[in-house]
Design a protein around this motif. Structure first.
Motif, PDB file in Angstrom:
ATOM      1  N   ASN A  89     -21.160  31.257  25.629  1.00  0.00           N
ATOM      2  CA  ASN A  89     -21.797  30.469  24.570  1.00  0.00           C
ATOM      3  C   ASN A  89     -23.318  30.562  24.640  1.00  0.00           C
ATOM      4  O   ASN A  89     -23.990  30.713  23.613  1.00  0.00           O
ATOM      5  CB  ASN A  89     -21.358  29.006  24.658  1.00  0.00           C
ATOM      6  N   ALA A  90     -23.878  30.456  25.846  1.00  0.00           N
ATOM      7  CA  ALA A  90     -25.334  30.511  26.004  1.00  0.00           C
ATOM      8  C   ALA A  90     -25.880  31.879  25.598  1.00  0.00           C
ATOM      9  O   ALA A  90     -26.911  31.969  24.916  1.00  0.00           O
ATOM     10  CB  ALA A  90     -25.713  30.181  27.441  1.00  0.00           C
ATOM     11  N   LEU A  91     -25.194  32.945  25.996  1.00  0.00           N
ATOM     12  CA  LEU A  91     -25.637  34.291  25.618  1.00  0.00           C
ATOM     13  C   LEU A  91     -25.575  34.477  24.103  1.00  0.00           C
ATOM     14  O   LEU A  91     -26.471  35.094  23.513  1.00  0.00           O
ATOM     15  CB  LEU A  91     -24.788  35.347  26.327  1.00  0.00           C
ATOM     16  N   ASN A  92     -24.524  33.949  23.473  1.00  0.00           N
ATOM     17  CA  ASN A  92     -24.431  34.018  22.013  1.00  0.00           C
ATOM     18  C   ASN A  92     -25.574  33.252  21.353  1.00  0.00           C
ATOM     19  O   ASN A  92     -26.136  33.694  20.356  1.00  0.00           O
ATOM     20  CB  ASN A  92     -23.092  33.470  21.526  1.00  0.00           C
ATOM     21  N   ASN A  93     -25.903  32.095  21.903  1.00  0.00           N
ATOM     22  CA  ASN A  93     -26.975  31.287  21.338  1.00  0.00           C
ATOM     23  C   ASN A  93     -28.314  32.021  21.431  1.00  0.00           C
ATOM     24  O   ASN A  93     -29.119  31.966  20.491  1.00  0.00           O
ATOM     25  CB  ASN A  93     -27.048  29.932  22.044  1.00  0.00           C
TER      26      ASN A  93
ATOM     27  N   MET B  16     -28.972  26.432  11.571  1.00  0.00           N
ATOM     28  CA  MET B  16     -28.472  25.106  11.940  1.00  0.00           C
ATOM     29  C   MET B  16     -27.636  25.193  13.226  1.00  0.00           C
ATOM     30  O   MET B  16     -27.735  24.315  14.084  1.00  0.00           O
ATOM     31  CB  MET B  16     -27.647  24.489  10.803  1.00  0.00           C
ATOM     32  N   ARG B  17     -26.838  26.237  13.367  1.00  0.00           N
ATOM     33  CA  ARG B  17     -26.064  26.434  14.601  1.00  0.00           C
ATOM     34  C   ARG B  17     -27.005  26.526  15.802  1.00  0.00           C
ATOM     35  O   ARG B  17     -26.747  25.926  16.848  1.00  0.00           O
ATOM     36  CB  ARG B  17     -25.225  27.716  14.529  1.00  0.00           C
ATOM     37  N   PHE B  18     -28.087  27.272  15.645  1.00  0.00           N
ATOM     38  CA  PHE B  18     -29.037  27.439  16.746  1.00  0.00           C
ATOM     39  C   PHE B  18     -29.658  26.100  17.140  1.00  0.00           C
ATOM     40  O   PHE B  18     -29.752  25.776  18.331  1.00  0.00           O
ATOM     41  CB  PHE B  18     -30.124  28.444  16.355  1.00  0.00           C
ATOM     42  N   VAL B  19     -30.085  25.322  16.156  1.00  0.00           N
ATOM     43  CA  VAL B  19     -30.696  24.020  16.433  1.00  0.00           C
ATOM     44  C   VAL B  19     -29.691  23.100  17.131  1.00  0.00           C
ATOM     45  O   VAL B  19     -30.006  22.482  18.159  1.00  0.00           O
ATOM     46  CB  VAL B  19     -31.234  23.367  15.131  1.00  0.00           C
ATOM     47  N   ILE B  20     -28.493  23.021  16.599  1.00  0.00           N
ATOM     48  CA  ILE B  20     -27.462  22.139  17.175  1.00  0.00           C
ATOM     49  C   ILE B  20     -27.074  22.593  18.574  1.00  0.00           C
ATOM     50  O   ILE B  20     -27.033  21.787  19.515  1.00  0.00           O
ATOM     51  CB  ILE B  20     -26.232  22.070  16.243  1.00  0.00           C
ATOM     52  N   ASN B  21     -26.793  23.876  18.740  1.00  0.00           N
ATOM     53  CA  ASN B  21     -26.350  24.359  20.050  1.00  0.00           C
ATOM     54  C   ASN B  21     -27.464  24.326  21.090  1.00  0.00           C
ATOM     55  O   ASN B  21     -27.202  24.160  22.283  1.00  0.00           O
ATOM     56  CB  ASN B  21     -25.751  25.751  19.945  1.00  0.00           C
ATOM     57  N   SER B  22     -28.720  24.465  20.656  1.00  0.00           N
ATOM     58  CA  SER B  22     -29.840  24.421  21.599  1.00  0.00           C
ATOM     59  C   SER B  22     -30.162  22.999  22.033  1.00  0.00           C
ATOM     60  O   SER B  22     -30.783  22.803  23.081  1.00  0.00           O
ATOM     61  CB  SER B  22     -31.081  25.057  20.977  1.00  0.00           C
ATOM     62  N   THR B  23     -29.756  22.019  21.253  1.00  0.00           N
ATOM     63  CA  THR B  23     -30.037  20.617  21.588  1.00  0.00           C
ATOM     64  C   THR B  23     -28.767  19.924  22.069  1.00  0.00           C
ATOM     65  O   THR B  23     -28.568  19.739  23.262  1.00  0.00           O
ATOM     66  CB  THR B  23     -30.645  19.880  20.379  1.00  0.00           C
ATOM     67  N   VAL B  24     -27.889  19.588  21.140  1.00  0.00           N
ATOM     68  CA  VAL B  24     -26.640  18.898  21.465  1.00  0.00           C
ATOM     69  C   VAL B  24     -25.790  19.745  22.411  1.00  0.00           C
ATOM     70  O   VAL B  24     -25.138  19.215  23.315  1.00  0.00           O
ATOM     71  CB  VAL B  24     -25.845  18.570  20.173  1.00  0.00           C
ATOM     72  N   GLY B  25     -25.826  21.047  22.239  1.00  0.00           N
ATOM     73  CA  GLY B  25     -25.016  21.964  23.043  1.00  0.00           C
ATOM     74  C   GLY B  25     -25.643  22.364  24.361  1.00  0.00           C
ATOM     75  O   GLY B  25     -25.206  23.331  24.973  1.00  0.00           O
TER      76      GLY B  25
ATOM     77  N   ALA C  80     -21.835  23.379  17.532  1.00  0.00           N
ATOM     78  CA  ALA C  80     -21.836  23.668  16.097  1.00  0.00           C
ATOM     79  C   ALA C  80     -20.439  24.059  15.606  1.00  0.00           C
ATOM     80  O   ALA C  80     -20.031  23.644  14.517  1.00  0.00           O
ATOM     81  CB  ALA C  80     -22.839  24.765  15.774  1.00  0.00           C
ATOM     82  N   SER C  81     -19.706  24.848  16.388  1.00  0.00           N
ATOM     83  CA  SER C  81     -18.339  25.211  15.992  1.00  0.00           C
ATOM     84  C   SER C  81     -17.455  23.976  15.942  1.00  0.00           C
ATOM     85  O   SER C  81     -16.598  23.851  15.071  1.00  0.00           O
ATOM     86  CB  SER C  81     -17.738  26.241  16.950  1.00  0.00           C
TER      87      SER C  81
ATOM     88  N   GLU D 217     -18.806  27.726  11.931  1.00  0.00           N
ATOM     89  CA  GLU D 217     -18.298  28.866  12.693  1.00  0.00           C
ATOM     90  C   GLU D 217     -19.387  29.907  12.925  1.00  0.00           C
ATOM     91  O   GLU D 217     -20.225  30.161  12.065  1.00  0.00           O
ATOM     92  CB  GLU D 217     -17.108  29.499  11.985  1.00  0.00           C
ATOM     93  N   ARG D 218     -19.325  30.523  14.072  1.00  0.00           N
ATOM     94  CA  ARG D 218     -20.269  31.569  14.452  1.00  0.00           C
ATOM     95  C   ARG D 218     -19.934  32.856  13.711  1.00  0.00           C
ATOM     96  O   ARG D 218     -18.779  33.159  13.473  1.00  0.00           O
ATOM     97  CB  ARG D 218     -20.151  31.803  15.967  1.00  0.00           C
ATOM     98  N   HIS D 219     -20.960  33.595  13.374  1.00  0.00           N
ATOM     99  CA  HIS D 219     -20.763  34.937  12.846  1.00  0.00           C
ATOM    100  C   HIS D 219     -21.765  35.868  13.513  1.00  0.00           C
ATOM    101  O   HIS D 219     -22.729  35.420  14.124  1.00  0.00           O
ATOM    102  CB  HIS D 219     -20.891  34.969  11.312  1.00  0.00           C
TER     103      HIS D 219
END
Length: 188
Positions: free
Chosen positions: A19-23, A47-56, A64-65, A70-72
């Motif tokens: 997950n971290a590498l994908n982010n 938005m995925r980046f912001v959410i995963n970098s903070t909440v994630g 975010a998923s 969903e990730r693409h």
């Protein structure tokens, strides 16, 4: 190395690393979404980046998923395909795996536009670059280890099977999962 990684690292830790590498790859995906003119996907990946970098927690958790985003994946090889550049001949690149001239050129552009690669080259942080890309390669291989072993055991021609799977996957990625007869007939 992928086998040792799979055997020694617990699944939950491997998932967090994945997950971290994908982010960390998100800025390259965002750039390619913009270059393809896909603003809705650009907004979604941002938005995925912001959410995963903070909440994630810096991307360790794909929050975010869990929220329905969903990730693409997008890369410059896909961007070139959207722009009409033909794929060319099938290539098997050492360390990188299946490719073609268009996607190989895309790898170079993605490498040069990746903010982490830009930072590591200016900050002389070679170990950061090698660590991230090495971890990505090992993680990717480990994720597909069982599948590749099964394909090798069950196929009459492993090379042809990998080539076929690669072309099908790339066609699906380029069309964003939408069946497109033009892409199918162009040999992707």
């Amino acid at each position: 190395m992928a086998e040792a990684y799979s055997d020694s690292i617990p699944n939950a830790a491997r998932l967090g690393i994945h997950n971290a590498l994908n982010n960390l790859r998100t800025p390259v995906i965002l750039l390619n979404d913009v270059l393809q003119g896909n603003l809705s996907r650009s907004l979604m990946i941002f938005m995925r980046f912001v959410i995963n970098s903070t909440v994630g927690m810096f991307g360790l958790v794909d929050a975010a998923s869990e929220m329905g985003m969903e990730r693409h994946i997008e890369d410059f090889g896909q961007t070139l395909a959207v722009w009409g550049v033909p794929s060319g001949s099938y290539l098997m690149l050492p360390f990188f795996g299946p490719s073609n001239p268009r996607d190989a050129a895309g790898l170079v552009v993605d490498f040069l536009t990746d903010p982490i690669n830009i930072w590591t080259s200016h900050a002389e942080q070679l170990e950061t670059f090698l660590g991230r890309d090495g971890a990505h390669a090992i993680n990717k291989r480990a994720l597909n280890l069982e599948l590749l072993n099964e394909i090798e055991k069950s196929s009459l021609d492993f090379y042809a099977a990998i080539r076929s799977l690669y072309k099908q996957r790339r066609g699906n990625e380029i069309s964003n999962g939408i069946v497109n007869t033009l892409l199918q007939t162009s040999g992707l």
